[in-house]
Design an enzyme around this catalytic site. Structure first.
Site, PDB file in Angstrom:
ATOM      1  N   SER A 115     -31.146 -67.165 -29.830  1.00 50.53           N
ATOM      2  CA  SER A 115     -31.838 -68.354 -29.915  1.00 50.53           C
ATOM      3  C   SER A 115     -31.381 -69.336 -29.022  1.00 50.53           C
ATOM      4  O   SER A 115     -31.261 -69.428 -27.753  1.00 50.53           O
ATOM      5  CB  SER A 115     -31.808 -68.724 -31.349  1.00 50.53           C
TER       6      SER A 115
ATOM      7  N   ASP B 169     -37.073 -64.300 -32.824  1.00 52.85           N
ATOM      8  CA  ASP B 169     -35.601 -64.826 -32.966  1.00 52.85           C
ATOM      9  C   ASP B 169     -34.623 -63.747 -33.420  1.00 52.85           C
ATOM     10  O   ASP B 169     -34.799 -63.321 -34.261  1.00 52.85           O
ATOM     11  CB  ASP B 169     -35.913 -66.125 -33.702  1.00 52.85           C
TER      12      ASP B 169
END
Length: 272
Positions: free
Chosen positions: A36, A180
């Protein structure tokens, strides 16, 4: 390097800059694992651009790239996650449930979000330095580690790793949809197993509010049991205050970068 929104990108970059300015440069590591926000920093660091330049891109409003503002209520976000995974019997089922939530969410377009990620990265080619970027297949729940051998463009890999479920669109790669990498773990530090010295930079801290496959402190114990010396860096009180309540707010970048730099300058690293 773990997740934490645009504030996490700025704080981590500032932290690395502060450490390097005081003789503790971590950027030449044999392996960089980015998840991320951490995938953005890892890609930036591996690009070979000087840390001073990367820091300026976070701290100086005149150099900051355009972002799409996102409001997020983290209590509701965590509750939505909790509701989505109710009844899930194993980590893969949890990830599939979160992926389903992500695919159903109304977000900006993939193209608009990709343009943001593209602007964040000063170099769009995979580096020679070993770099692993983590994302999760939204349908199967399986994690995927992208690297220069994967045949996937760097920008797409980073966009996938940054696709916060319910906030940003899942990213299409080779006909699959990815979300993610933090859906598996905010740091994915276990992917450094086998290395003798591991530094984990966690903008969200050891007590991240979202469900993970395994708590970070247990992962660090596993790394030590495998023979690694490990250190964990999380935001200090001043850095937490600089980030505030919404790490996705672009306005957090300057204060988070400055706080990270100050924290890095004051740290003396040790591994145990």
């Amino acid at each position: 390097m773990g997740g934490g929104g645009v504030a996490g990108i700025a704080w981590t970059t500032g932290l690395l800059a502060g450490l390097a300015e005081h003789g503790q440069d971590l950027t030449g590591a044999d392996l960089l694992v980015g998840t991320s926000a951490g995938s953005v920093v890892a890609a930036q660091v591996a690009s070979g651009r000087p840390l001073a330049e990367l820091y300026a891109r976070q701290a100086d409003p005149a150099l900051q790239t355009a972002e799409i503002p996102a409001e997020i209520d983290f209590e509701k976000f965590a509750a939505d996650f909790g509701g989505a995974v109710t009844g899930a019997s194993d980590p893969a089922e949890v990830r599939r449930a979160v992926g389903k939530l992500a695919l159903a969410a109304e977000t900006v377009s993939e193209a608009d979000r990709r343009a943001v990620i593209e602007a964040r990265l000063p170099v769009h080619e995979w580096p020679s330095q070993r770099l692993v970027i983590v994302a999760v297949d939204a349908e199967t729940g399986e994690p995927r580690r992208f690297d220069r051998e994967s045949g996937v463009p760097l920008v797409d890999a980073v966009a996938a790793s940054c696709a916060v479920p319910g906030v940003w669109p899942a990213v299409t790669i080779e006909g699959r949809r990815y979300v993610d990498g933090g859906v598996r773990s905010a740091e994915n530090a276990d992917y450094a197993t086998g290395y003798t010295r591991v530094t984990v930079v966690s903008p969200l801290g050891a007590d991240a509010p979202l469900p993970m496959e395994k708590p970070l402190l247990e992962v660090l114990d596993d790394l030590r049991a495998a023979g690694a010396e490990v250190t964990l860096i999380t935001p200090d009180e001043a850095s937490q205050a600089a980030v505030g309540e919404n790490p996705l707010d672009p306005a957090t970048r300057t204060p988070a970068a400055e706080a990270g730099r100050a924290q890095g300058a004051a740290l003396t690293l040790s591994w145990s």
